[in-house]
Write a protein that holds these residues in place. Structure first.
Motif, PDB file in Angstrom:
ATOM      1  N   ALA A 106      35.809 190.532  71.221  1.00 17.20           N
ATOM      2  CA  ALA A 106      35.643 190.785  72.655  1.00 17.20           C
ATOM      3  C   ALA A 106      35.353 189.489  73.409  1.00 17.20           C
ATOM      4  N   ARG A 107      34.519 188.601  72.842  1.00 14.60           N
ATOM      5  CA  ARG A 107      34.237 187.323  73.506  1.00 14.60           C
ATOM      6  C   ARG A 107      35.495 186.459  73.614  1.00 14.60           C
ATOM      7  N   THR A 108      36.306 186.494  72.585  1.00 13.39           N
ATOM      8  CA  THR A 108      37.512 185.657  72.567  1.00 13.39           C
ATOM      9  C   THR A 108      38.510 186.082  73.638  1.00 13.39           C
ATOM     10  N   THR A 109      38.617 187.377  73.883  1.00 13.12           N
ATOM     11  CA  THR A 109      39.625 187.893  74.831  1.00 13.12           C
ATOM     12  C   THR A 109      39.023 188.264  76.181  1.00 13.12           C
ATOM     13  N   ARG A 110      37.768 187.829  76.432  1.00 10.09           N
ATOM     14  CA  ARG A 110      37.080 188.241  77.665  1.00 10.09           C
ATOM     15  C   ARG A 110      37.776 187.722  78.914  1.00 10.09           C
ATOM     16  N   ASP A 111      38.448 186.561  78.829  1.00 17.17           N
ATOM     17  CA  ASP A 111      39.101 186.003  80.020  1.00 17.17           C
ATOM     18  C   ASP A 111      40.372 186.741  80.393  1.00 17.17           C
ATOM     19  N   GLU A 112      40.808 187.708  79.555  1.00 22.05           N
ATOM     20  CA  GLU A 112      42.005 188.524  79.774  1.00 22.05           C
ATOM     21  C   GLU A 112      43.285 187.692  79.848  1.00 22.05           C
ATOM     22  N   GLU A 113      43.198 186.424  79.457  1.00 22.35           N
ATOM     23  CA  GLU A 113      44.384 185.580  79.385  1.00 22.35           C
ATOM     24  C   GLU A 113      44.675 185.150  77.950  1.00 22.35           C
ATOM     25  N   THR A 114      43.816 185.560  77.031  1.00 22.11           N
ATOM     26  CA  THR A 114      43.969 185.205  75.622  1.00 22.11           C
ATOM     27  C   THR A 114      44.294 186.455  74.816  1.00 22.11           C
ATOM     28  N   SER A 115      45.361 186.368  74.028  1.00 20.62           N
ATOM     29  CA  SER A 115      45.686 187.449  73.094  1.00 20.62           C
ATOM     30  C   SER A 115      45.227 187.024  71.706  1.00 20.62           C
ATOM     31  N   LEU A 116      44.715 187.968  70.975  1.00 19.53           N
ATOM     32  CA  LEU A 116      44.140 187.681  69.662  1.00 19.53           C
ATOM     33  C   LEU A 116      44.864 188.485  68.595  1.00 19.53           C
ATOM     34  N   THR A 117      45.294 187.787  67.561  1.00 19.08           N
ATOM     35  CA  THR A 117      45.858 188.437  66.377  1.00 19.08           C
ATOM     36  C   THR A 117      44.903 188.213  65.213  1.00 19.08           C
ATOM     37  N   VAL A 118      44.470 189.282  64.597  1.00 15.75           N
ATOM     38  CA  VAL A 118      43.547 189.221  63.469  1.00 15.75           C
ATOM     39  C   VAL A 118      44.331 189.526  62.197  1.00 15.75           C
ATOM     40  N   LEU A 119      44.343 188.581  61.268  1.00 22.15           N
ATOM     41  CA  LEU A 119      45.018 188.761  59.984  1.00 22.15           C
ATOM     42  C   LEU A 119      43.987 189.121  58.928  1.00 22.15           C
ATOM     43  N   VAL A 120      44.218 190.231  58.232  1.00 24.61           N
ATOM     44  CA  VAL A 120      43.293 190.722  57.211  1.00 24.61           C
ATOM     45  C   VAL A 120      43.993 190.647  55.860  1.00 24.61           C
ATOM     46  N   PRO A 121      43.636 189.687  55.011  1.00 18.20           N
ATOM     47  CA  PRO A 121      44.243 189.628  53.672  1.00 18.20           C
ATOM     48  C   PRO A 121      43.835 190.846  52.844  1.00 18.20           C
ATOM     49  N   THR A 139      39.515 199.600  57.346  1.00 16.99           N
ATOM     50  CA  THR A 139      38.320 199.749  58.186  1.00 16.99           C
ATOM     51  C   THR A 139      38.289 198.696  59.284  1.00 16.99           C
ATOM     52  N   MET A 140      38.594 197.456  58.944  1.00 10.63           N
ATOM     53  CA  MET A 140      38.626 196.391  59.945  1.00 10.63           C
ATOM     54  C   MET A 140      39.710 196.649  60.983  1.00 10.63           C
ATOM     55  N   ALA A 141      40.858 197.116  60.525  1.00 12.06           N
ATOM     56  CA  ALA A 141      41.958 197.372  61.447  1.00 12.06           C
ATOM     57  C   ALA A 141      41.594 198.462  62.444  1.00 12.06           C
ATOM     58  N   ARG A 142      40.949 199.527  61.976  1.00 14.88           N
ATOM     59  CA  ARG A 142      40.547 200.598  62.893  1.00 14.88           C
ATOM     60  C   ARG A 142      39.500 200.112  63.890  1.00 14.88           C
ATOM     61  N   THR A 143      38.603 199.253  63.435  1.00 11.36           N
ATOM     62  CA  THR A 143      37.535 198.764  64.311  1.00 11.36           C
ATOM     63  C   THR A 143      38.078 197.881  65.421  1.00 11.36           C
ATOM     64  N   LEU A 144      38.945 196.923  65.084  1.00 13.83           N
ATOM     65  CA  LEU A 144      39.426 195.963  66.069  1.00 13.83           C
ATOM     66  C   LEU A 144      40.622 196.476  66.862  1.00 13.83           C
ATOM     67  N   GLY A 145      41.374 197.414  66.294  1.00 12.38           N
ATOM     68  CA  GLY A 145      42.574 197.898  66.970  1.00 12.38           C
ATOM     69  C   GLY A 145      42.293 198.654  68.253  1.00 12.38           C
ATOM     70  N   GLN A 146      41.040 199.046  68.479  1.00 19.34           N
ATOM     71  CA  GLN A 146      40.690 199.775  69.699  1.00 19.34           C
ATOM     72  C   GLN A 146      40.449 198.855  70.890  1.00 19.34           C
ATOM     73  N   LEU A 147      40.381 197.546  70.657  1.00 23.98           N
ATOM     74  CA  LEU A 147      40.096 196.597  71.737  1.00 23.98           C
ATOM     75  C   LEU A 147      41.375 196.176  72.448  1.00 23.98           C
ATOM     76  N   PRO A 148      41.322 195.941  73.761  1.00 23.01           N
ATOM     77  CA  PRO A 148      42.503 195.434  74.468  1.00 23.01           C
ATOM     78  C   PRO A 148      42.780 193.983  74.086  1.00 23.01           C
ATOM     79  N   HIS A 149      44.052 193.603  74.130  1.00 27.08           N
ATOM     80  CA  HIS A 149      44.508 192.236  73.853  1.00 27.08           C
ATOM     81  C   HIS A 149      44.277 191.825  72.398  1.00 27.08           C
TER      82      HIS A 149
END
Length: 650
Positions: A580-595, A614-624
Motif C-alpha cells: 500500500a505504501r509503494t502504490t500510495r501515489d497512484e502513479e506506481t504499479s507494483l508486481t509481486v513475484l512469489v517463488p 495465501t500471499m496472492a489472495r492477500t495482495l491481489g485485493q489491493l489496487p495497482h
C-alpha cells in the motif's frame, strides 16, 4: 517431447484413450440402444411401483387392498397416457437436452425455470439411490426365496449399493457409447423375465393351479381390517396416498426428453418413437404386476424383502428345480435393470447440469467434457451426492420414495404448464386438444406433488420441501453473480487495457536463497521495471541474519536484499502495508513475484510448505498491485545435481 504425468497415465489405463472433440457427433445412440439405456429407469419402476401401492392399502383395508390395487393402477395408467402425450410434445418441439427445464425457460423465463432445474436435479440424485437400493433388495429377495436358508443378508444392503454406484460412475466416465453397450441389454432381459412370469402365471391361473401367498408369514406388513366405509372402508385420503405412492411407477418417463442430445438425427422423431415404445412397455409391466398381485395376494414385507415381484415369480414358477431357475432368472434380471436404471441419471444429470450452466445458473465447470467426451464433473458430482443420500437413508426404498416422486412430478408439472402456455399463444391444428392434455398433465402432477408433500411430510418429504426453495435461491444467486461480472465488464471505458501507471516496481518475495528465488529475480529483470526489490519479512531474526549473510556472500544476484521488520509476525498485514505504501501515489504499479517450489515426491511436499496462494489472495485485493506465482521444479534441479549437471533456471 513431453512425458505424461503419472496421474494422466493412470487415467488412460482406467478410462481408455482420450477421445477428440470431433468424436462428439459419433457418440450417439440408436433407438434400440437408447430404449435400453434411457428407458431402464422408467420400466424398472414397475418392479416396485405396485408394491408401493400395496404398502399403503394393506395396512388400511387388509385383503381388500388386492381388489383396490387394480383401479388405482388404472388411474396411474391414465396419468401415464397423459404424460406420454405431453412428453411427445416436448421432444417434438424442444430437441435439445433439458426436457421440462427447457420448456419452462422458453415459456416462463429463466428464473421460473430454475424450479424445473432443481426438480430434475433432485430427481436424478434420488433416482440413483432408489434404483440401486431396489436392485439390492432384488438380490436379497432371491437369497430369501431360493437360498436354502440364506437369510439375514440385510446388512449387505448399503455396501453392495455403494459398490454398484461406484461401478456405474466408472462406466459412464468411459463415455456415452461404452455406457450404452453396457447398460442396454438388462432392460430387454427384464422385459423378457416379467413377460415369462405373466405368461406362466396366466397358464397356471387358467388351469386353477396358481397358488396364493401366505398372508400370515413372519415379517409381512400387518393386514388392516376393512370397515363399512366407502370402497371397502378405504377413505379418500388412503386411496389418494396409494395413488401417489404408485406414481413412483412413472418416474423415469422424463429421461428421454432430458437425454435427447444422445439420439441420432433426426433427434425429435427418434426420441418420440422411443418414448412411445417405452410407455407401452411400462403400461404392460405395471398392469401385469398389479394384476398378478390381485390374484396371488403377494404382500409387501416390513423390511422390504422379499419383494412383491419376487413372490410373484416364486408363486408362478413353483418350488421345483425349474421354478428355482426361473426365479433366479427373474431376480437377476430385475436387479440388473434396477441397477442400470440408475444409469439413466448418469446420462441425463450431466447434460442437464451442462445446459443450466450454459445459462449461467450453475458453475461453468459443469460444461466441460472430460477425457472420454462425457461431462465428467457432472458425473462426479452426481456420484458424491447420491452416495451421501444412500448412506443417510440406509438404502431404504420406502424412505426414498417420498423424495423420489416429489422431484419428478414437479418436473412433470412444469413441462405440462409450459406446453399449455406454448399452445395458448399459437393458432394451430388440434390446439384445444393439446391445451387440454397438457393442462390435465400439469394439474394431476401438481396434485401428486401436493399429496406426497402432505402425506409423507414427516417421513422425509419435508427435506425436499426445504431443499426446493433453497436450491432455486442458490441457482438464482449464481446467475446474479455471473450477471454482475458481465455488467462490470460492460461498464469499463474503451482502452481499459492500456497502462495508467508512470512507474513500475517489482517485488520478489524472498523466503530463502535458492534456485526458485533466483528464477524469480531473473524474471523480474526481464520485465524491465523501474525498480526491483528483493524483500524478506523478518519474522525469525536468526533466519533473517543468516539469509542476509548468505545473500551478501553470493555473486548469483545483483539485487540487494531488503529486510522488513515484522515483530508481531503478522506476515500478511506487513505485506499489505508495504504494498500500500509503494502504490500510495497512484502513479506506481507494483508486481509481486512469489517463488513457488514444486516437488513431485511426497517428502519434498512435506518438507516445504507453500504459502504462495495465501500471499496472492492477500495482495491481489489491493489496487495497482498484481501478483504472479512463479513455479519452479525443484525435483528436476536436484536430479540435475545428482547427474553432475548445473541446474537450469528456465
Amino acid at each position: 517431447m513431453t512425458l505424461d504425468r503419472p496421474m494422466y497415465r493412470a487415467k488412460r489405463r482406467l478410462l481408455g484413450k482420450p477421445l477428440t472433440t470431433e468424436r462428439v457427433s459419433q457418440e450417439k445412440l440408436g433407438n434400440r440402444t437408447a430404449l435400453g439405456v434411457l428407458a431402464s429407469d422408467c420400466i424398472s419402476s414397475s418392479a416396485y411401483g405396485s408394491e408401493q401401492i400395496l404398502r399403503v392399502l394393506v395396512p388400511a383395508v387388509g385383503t381388500a387392498a388386492f381388489t383396490l390395487v387394480l383401479p388405482v393402477t388404472g388411474a396411474i395408467l391414465l396419468v401415464l397416457l397423459l404424460l406420454t402425450l405431453c412428453y411427445s410434445d416436448v421432444v417434438t418441439l424442444y430437441t435439445r437436452a433439458g426436457g421440462s427445464y427447457v420448456v419452462a425457460r422458453e415459456n416462463f423465463g429463466p428464473d421460473v425455470a430454475q424450479v424445473a432445474a432443481v426438480a430434475l436435479l433432485v430427481d436424478y440424485i434420488v433416482t440413483v439411490a432408489v434404483q440401486v437400493s431396489a436392485g439390492t433388495n432384488a438380490l436379497i429377495s432371491l437369497a430369501h426365496l431360493a437360498g436354502n436358508g440364506w437369510t439375514g443378508l440385510d446388512h449387505l444392503q448399503v455396501p453392495v449399493s455403494v459398490a454398484v454406484i461406484a461401478l456405474l460412475a466408472y462406466g459412464n466416465l468411459r463415455g456415452v457409447r461404452e455406457a450404452g453397450r453396457m447398460f442396454a441389454l438388462p432392460a430387454y432381459l427384464f422385459m423378457a423375465a416379467v413377460g415369462l412370469v405373466l405368461l406362466v402365471a396366466a397358464v397356471r391361473g387358467l388351469t386353477g393351479e396358481l397358488p396364493r401367498a401366505d398372508l400370515e408369514a413372519p415379517g409381512v406388513v400387518p393386514l388392516g381390517t376393512p370397515g363399512d366405509g366407502w370402497l371397502y372402508g378405504a377413505s379418500l385420503f388412503i386411496v389418494l396416498r396409494s395413488f401417489a405412492n404408485g406414481g413412483s411407477s412413472l418416474t423415469g418417463l422424463e429421461a428421454i426428453s432430458n437425454g435427447i442430445s444422445t439420439f441420432r438425427s433426426p433427434q425429435g422423431r427418434n426420441a418420440r418413437r422411443t418414448l412411445v415404445a417405452m410407455s407401452c412397455v411400462l403400461a404392460v409391466l405395471v398392469l401385469g404386476v398389479s394384476t398378478l398381485a390381485h390374484y396371488t395376494h403377494a404382500v409387501p414385507y416390513t423390511d422390504g424383502t422379499p419383494t412383491v415381484i419376487a413372490q410373484e415369480a416364486r408363486l408362478a414358477f413353483g418350488q421345483g428345480p425349474w421354478g428355482t431357475a426361473g426365479l433366479v432368472f427373474v431376480q437377476l434380471a430385475t436387479a440388473l435393470v434396477l441397477y442400470t436404471g440408475a444409469n439413466t441419471p448418469f446420462t441425463g444429470f450431466p447434460f442437464l447440469a451442462s445446459f443450466v450452466a450454459q445459462d449461467r445458473f450453475l458453475p461453468r465447470l459443469l460444461t466441460r467434457r472430460g477425457h472420454r467426451l462425457a461431462f465428467s464433473n457432472g458425473i462426479i458430482a452426481l456420484t458424491v451426492v447420491s452416495l451421501a443420500l444412500l448412506l443417510v437413508t440406509g438404502a431404504s426404498v420406502d424412505r426414498l420414495v417420498a423424495l423420489y416422486a416429489i422431484g419428478v412430478f414437479t418436473a412433470f408439472t412444469m413441462a405440462g404448464a409450459g406446453l399449455t402456455a406454448y399452445h395458448l399463444r399459437r393458432q394451430e391444428p388440434l390446439r384445444r386438444l393439446k391445451i387440454t392434455v397438457n393442462a390435465l398433465a400439469a394439474g394431476i402432477s401438481a396434485a401428486v406433488v401436493l399429496i406426497f408433500a402432505v402425506t409423507k411430510f414427516t417421513e422425509g418429504a419435508w427435506l425436499v420441501v426445504v431443499v426446493f426453495p433453497l436450491g432455486v435461491w442458490a441457482l438464482v444467486r449464481i446467475n446474479r453473480e455471473y450477471r454482475h461480472e458481465a455488467a462490470a465488464l460492460e461498464r469499463l471505458p474503451s482502452g481499459a487495457d492500456r497502462p495508467r501507471a508512470r512507474r513500475r516496481e517489482v517485488f520478489v518475495l524472498v523466503d530463502t536463497l535458492d534456485l526458485a528465488t533466483l528464477k524469480a529475480l531473473r524474471y523480474a529483470h526481464e520485465l524491465r521495471p523501474d525498480r526491483i526489490r528483493a524483500v524478506h519479512f523478518a519474522i525469525d531474526e536468526t533466519h533473517a541474519r543468516r539469509l542476509s549473510a548468505a545473500w551478501e556472500s553470493t555473486s548469483a544476484t545483483s539485487v540487494a536484499l531488503e529486510l522488513v521488520e515484522c515483530p508481531d509476525r503478522r506476515l500478511r498485514h506487513a505485506m499489505r502495508e508495504l504494498a500500500a505504501r509503494t502504490t500510495r501515489d497512484e502513479e506506481t504499479s507494483l508486481t509481486v513475484l512469489v517463488p513457488r517450489r514444486m516437488y513431485s515426491n511426497v517428502l519434498g511436499k512435506l518438507l516445504h510448505r507453500g504459502t504462495g496462494e495465501t500471499m496472492a489472495r492477500t495482495l491481489g485485493q489491493l489496487p495497482h498491485v498484481a501478483v504472479t506465482i512463479l513455479p519452479y521444479d525443484a525435483t528436476r534441479a536436484l536430479r540435475s545435481l545428482e547427474a553432475g549437471e548445473a541446474p537450469r533456471l528456465d
